[in-house]
Design a protein around this motif. Structure first.
Motif, mmCIF file in Angstrom:
data_model
loop_
_atom_site.group_PDB
_atom_site.id
_atom_site.type_symbol
_atom_site.label_atom_id
_atom_site.label_comp_id
_atom_site.label_asym_id
_atom_site.label_seq_id
_atom_site.Cartn_x
_atom_site.Cartn_y
_atom_site.Cartn_z
ATOM 1 N N LYS A 1 64.223 -23.796 -37.073
ATOM 2 C CA LYS A 1 63.508 -24.929 -37.660
ATOM 3 C C LYS A 1 64.434 -25.641 -38.641
ATOM 4 N N MET A 2 64.325 -26.959 -38.721
ATOM 5 C CA MET A 2 65.229 -27.721 -39.588
ATOM 6 C C MET A 2 64.480 -28.812 -40.338
ATOM 7 N N ALA A 3 64.687 -28.870 -41.657
ATOM 8 C CA ALA A 3 64.195 -29.960 -42.489
ATOM 9 C C ALA A 3 65.375 -30.878 -42.788
ATOM 10 N N ARG A 4 65.166 -32.193 -42.569
ATOM 11 C CA ARG A 4 66.245 -33.155 -42.754
ATOM 12 C C ARG A 4 65.868 -34.187 -43.816
ATOM 13 N N GLY B 1 52.210 -29.193 -71.332
ATOM 14 C CA GLY B 1 50.874 -29.734 -71.065
ATOM 15 C C GLY B 1 50.674 -30.385 -69.721
ATOM 16 N N SER B 2 51.736 -30.539 -68.923
ATOM 17 C CA SER B 2 51.573 -31.250 -67.661
ATOM 18 C C SER B 2 52.642 -30.828 -66.651
ATOM 19 N N MET B 3 52.370 -31.192 -65.398
ATOM 20 C CA MET B 3 53.315 -30.933 -64.313
ATOM 21 C C MET B 3 53.251 -32.069 -63.316
ATOM 22 N N ARG B 4 54.392 -32.462 -62.772
ATOM 23 C CA ARG B 4 54.436 -33.490 -61.739
ATOM 24 C C ARG B 4 55.472 -33.101 -60.699
ATOM 25 N N ALA B 5 55.110 -33.224 -59.441
ATOM 26 C CA ALA B 5 56.026 -32.908 -58.348
ATOM 27 C C ALA B 5 56.011 -34.034 -57.331
ATOM 28 N N ASP B 6 57.169 -34.322 -56.770
ATOM 29 C CA ASP B 6 57.290 -35.322 -55.718
ATOM 30 C C ASP B 6 58.332 -34.817 -54.728
ATOM 31 N N TYR B 7 57.871 -34.358 -53.569
ATOM 32 C CA TYR B 7 58.740 -33.787 -52.545
ATOM 33 C C TYR B 7 58.729 -34.707 -51.329
ATOM 34 N N ASN B 8 59.916 -35.068 -50.843
ATOM 35 C CA ASN B 8 60.035 -35.914 -49.664
ATOM 36 C C ASN B 8 61.001 -35.291 -48.667
ATOM 37 N N ILE B 9 60.583 -35.243 -47.403
ATOM 38 C CA ILE B 9 61.420 -34.755 -46.317
ATOM 39 C C ILE B 9 61.358 -35.784 -45.195
ATOM 40 N N SER B 10 62.508 -36.259 -44.752
ATOM 41 C CA SER B 10 62.536 -37.300 -43.718
ATOM 42 C C SER B 10 61.958 -36.805 -42.402
ATOM 43 N N ALA B 11 62.293 -35.563 -42.026
ATOM 44 C CA ALA B 11 61.793 -35.017 -40.765
ATOM 45 C C ALA B 11 61.849 -33.500 -40.801
ATOM 46 N N LEU B 12 60.900 -32.883 -40.123
ATOM 47 C CA LEU B 12 60.865 -31.428 -39.981
ATOM 48 C C LEU B 12 60.789 -31.106 -38.495
ATOM 49 N N ASP B 13 61.861 -30.527 -37.967
ATOM 50 C CA ASP B 13 61.911 -30.146 -36.556
ATOM 51 C C ASP B 13 61.347 -28.739 -36.409
ATOM 52 N N ILE B 14 60.162 -28.630 -35.800
ATOM 53 C CA ILE B 14 59.519 -27.332 -35.600
ATOM 54 C C ILE B 14 60.119 -26.614 -34.391
ATOM 55 N N ASP C 1 61.860 -27.810 -30.060
ATOM 56 C CA ASP C 1 62.461 -28.890 -29.273
ATOM 57 C C ASP C 1 61.493 -30.037 -28.999
ATOM 58 N N SER C 2 60.185 -29.775 -29.041
ATOM 59 C CA SER C 2 59.204 -30.799 -28.673
ATOM 60 C C SER C 2 58.345 -31.293 -29.832
ATOM 61 N N ILE C 3 58.400 -30.650 -30.984
ATOM 62 C CA ILE C 3 57.552 -31.037 -32.112
ATOM 63 C C ILE C 3 58.410 -31.364 -33.328
ATOM 64 N N THR C 4 58.321 -32.613 -33.787
ATOM 65 C CA THR C 4 58.988 -33.065 -35.009
ATOM 66 C C THR C 4 57.968 -33.788 -35.868
ATOM 67 N N ILE C 5 57.885 -33.407 -37.132
ATOM 68 C CA ILE C 5 57.004 -34.071 -38.090
ATOM 69 C C ILE C 5 57.856 -35.017 -38.927
ATOM 70 N N GLU C 6 57.448 -36.278 -39.011
ATOM 71 C CA GLU C 6 58.246 -37.302 -39.678
ATOM 72 C C GLU C 6 57.663 -37.669 -41.044
ATOM 73 N N THR C 7 58.547 -38.045 -41.960
ATOM 74 C CA THR C 7 58.208 -38.654 -43.246
ATOM 75 C C THR C 7 57.134 -37.852 -43.980
ATOM 76 N N ILE C 8 57.501 -36.670 -44.403
ATOM 77 C CA ILE C 8 56.591 -35.782 -45.118
ATOM 78 C C ILE C 8 56.696 -36.047 -46.616
ATOM 79 N N ASN C 9 55.552 -36.239 -47.255
ATOM 80 C CA ASN C 9 55.531 -36.424 -48.709
ATOM 81 C C ASN C 9 54.458 -35.539 -49.319
ATOM 82 N N PHE C 10 54.850 -34.780 -50.323
ATOM 83 C CA PHE C 10 53.899 -33.988 -51.100
ATOM 84 C C PHE C 10 54.025 -34.410 -52.554
ATOM 85 N N SER C 11 52.890 -34.748 -53.163
ATOM 86 C CA SER C 11 52.888 -35.101 -54.580
ATOM 87 C C SER C 11 51.781 -34.333 -55.284
#
Length: 199
Positions: A42-45, A56-69, A71-81
């Protein structure tokens, strides 16, 4: 070092992890930038992760252009905030925007103790292989060291729906109940990547 301790892990040359920690201010700031990270097929790009926290606070911003699960499944433009304080977090996870597999899941997390967490799912939707499922109403999942308690979780896809309510624990009287209506099991198997055909 990775060849010895994590032989299946591959990290792109030039990857960087940087940040700072201020003990007096109890603040933490970290960023991760990498062209790719691969593990066990598996590859995250295009990885850009940033997280900041203080007393008192926490902030996260994670971005991944693509996640290859595979040969046939790729998840694009993943954002977690995520934003919140020490006990309450609001999170949003999106992937495959502006496609037939566009997905957005929103939830709140309440940390009740070191081992007890309450997740409140807000109306959301997700799709795999163009099969979209909707979480139409708020639902809750309580997890601690001894139980998993689910209330009001309903996934809908047109006339199909899956409902989950109940509790899993060491108590034999506790049950996690499922209700299925007109569910196409072949669609479920396809979404899960299972090579089966239910007749």
């Amino acid at each position: 070092i990775l060849d010895v301790f994590a032989p299946k892990l591959e990290v792109a040359p030039g990857s960087r992890i940087f940040g700072n920690y201020d003990a007096a201010e109890r603040s933490f700031d970290m960023s991760v930038i990498s062209d790719f990270v691969a593990f066990d097929g598996k590859m995250a790009r295009g990885i850009h992760l940033h997280q900041v926290a203080d007393s008192g606070s926490m902030r996260a911003d994670y971005n991944i252009s693509a996640l290859d699960i595979n040969d046939s499944i790729t998840i694009e433009t993943i954002n977690f905030s995520a934003n919140g304080n020490g006990d309450n977090l609001r999170s949003i996870l999106t992937w495959n925007p502006a496609t037939s597999n566009e997905s957005k899941i929103e939830w709140n997390t309440k940390i009740e103790s070191d081992s007890r967490f309450l997740f409140t799912l807000e109306p959301s939707y997700f799709a795999i292989k163009s099969h979209q499922w909707i979480i139409e109403k708020e639902a809750s999942i309580l997890i601690d060291s001894t139980i998993v308690d689910v209330k009001g979780l309903k996934l809908m896809n047109g006339y199909q729906y899956i409902v989950a309510n109940g509790r899993v624990s060491k108590n034999d009287e506790d049950k996690l109940n499922f209700e299925l209506n007109e569910v196409n099991l072949n669609h479920i198997a396809e979404m899960l990547g299972l090579n089966v055909n239910v007749v």
